[in-house]
Design an enzyme around this catalytic site. Sequence first.
Site, PDB file in Angstrom:
ATOM      1  CE  LYS A  49      -3.176  -2.689   3.185  1.00 39.08           C
ATOM      2  NZ  LYS A  49      -3.783  -2.247   4.666  1.00 39.08           N
ATOM      3  N   GLY A  50       2.408   0.804   0.687  1.00 41.27           N
ATOM      4  CA  GLY A  50       2.859   2.707   0.321  1.00 41.27           C
ATOM      5  C   GLY A  50       3.278   2.941  -0.400  1.00 41.27           C
ATOM      6  CD  GLU A 106       8.362  -0.382  -2.868  1.00 36.02           C
ATOM      7  OE1 GLU A 106       7.277  -0.211  -2.549  1.00 36.02           O
ATOM      8  OE2 GLU A 106       8.857  -1.581  -2.420  1.00 36.02           O
ATOM      9  CG  ASP A 107       6.848   2.503   0.372  1.00 31.89           C
ATOM     10  OD1 ASP A 107       7.701   1.564  -0.438  1.00 31.89           O
ATOM     11  OD2 ASP A 107       5.881   2.671   1.400  1.00 31.89           O
ATOM     12  CG  ASP A 110      15.013  -1.648   4.512  1.00 34.17           C
ATOM     13  OD1 ASP A 110      14.806  -0.636   4.850  1.00 34.17           O
ATOM     14  OD2 ASP A 110      15.621  -2.601   5.192  1.00 34.17           O
ATOM     15  CG  PHE A 159      10.581   2.776  10.611  1.00 35.53           C
ATOM     16  CD1 PHE A 159      10.491   1.557   9.988  1.00 35.53           C
ATOM     17  CD2 PHE A 159       9.645   2.877  11.521  1.00 35.53           C
ATOM     18  CE1 PHE A 159       9.852   0.803   9.822  1.00 35.53           C
ATOM     19  CE2 PHE A 159       8.269   2.671  10.518  1.00 35.53           C
ATOM     20  CZ  PHE A 159       8.578   1.524   9.493  1.00 35.53           C
ATOM     21  CB  VAL A 160      11.184   7.366   7.290  1.00 31.83           C
ATOM     22  CG1 VAL A 160      12.244   8.380   7.478  1.00 31.83           C
ATOM     23  CG2 VAL A 160      11.051   6.840   6.030  1.00 31.83           C
ATOM     24  NE  ARG A 172      -0.622   2.207   4.912  1.00 29.99           N
ATOM     25  CZ  ARG A 172       0.189   1.097   4.637  1.00 29.99           C
ATOM     26  NH1 ARG A 172       0.895   2.002   4.096  1.00 29.99           N
ATOM     27  NH2 ARG A 172       0.699   0.303   4.679  1.00 29.99           N
TER      28      ARG A 172
END
Length: 187
Positions: A49-50, A106-107, A110, A159-160, A172
Amino acid sequence: MRHSVLDNDVERVLVSAEEIDRITTEIAEKIDNDYKDIEGKLVLLCILKGSVVFMGDLMKKISLPVEIDFMKVSSYGSETQTSGRIKIHLDLNRSDISDCNILVVEDIIDSGKTLSYLTDYLKLGGAKSVRTCTLLDKPERREVDFQADYVGRQIPDEFVVGYGLDYAEKYRALPYVGILKRCIYEK
Ligand code: IMP
Ligand code: MG
């Protein structure tokens, strides 16, 4: 940055709404230029969903005709640590895949495992071409050798949340990307 009660859980804003707007404009211009002479369709593939917020903004700024599609995958074992295993929850089902130049949206990257896996998966599936676009990239976290074709901004190993990115399905809808306070997930 005042937007919602969730602002209080954010340590600091890392990428402001204004910067995100500039980034999406720049990426859209590059895409318009790079794909102007392609044969076949340009398909923006949103990874749920990101990526939904980034995708929505980006597609409006691309002038070329695009189609959109969706896949839902997950790689996270716990809330903030990657498991490395990719699970497909919603697959791409297109009979015209050989006519599709797929740009995966993609968001964040990582470990790199999600996009590295998806790129191979879509190529094996017969896509005409596969490229990748990410708003954010955490190069320090990479576990597999992977580089996206379009990168909005590199960020440090934090972590964002916000602009599509979540922690336990929250945050979100924040219009910016911010560093989540450690006390929220280190309980
Ligand atoms: P990768 O396969 O390790 O590259 O994982 C990428 C996915 O992990 C992204 O699509 C996000 O869903 C998630 N992720 C990685 N870092 C963060 C973060 O800082 N905040 C929220 N989600 C993240
Ligand atoms: Mg994601």
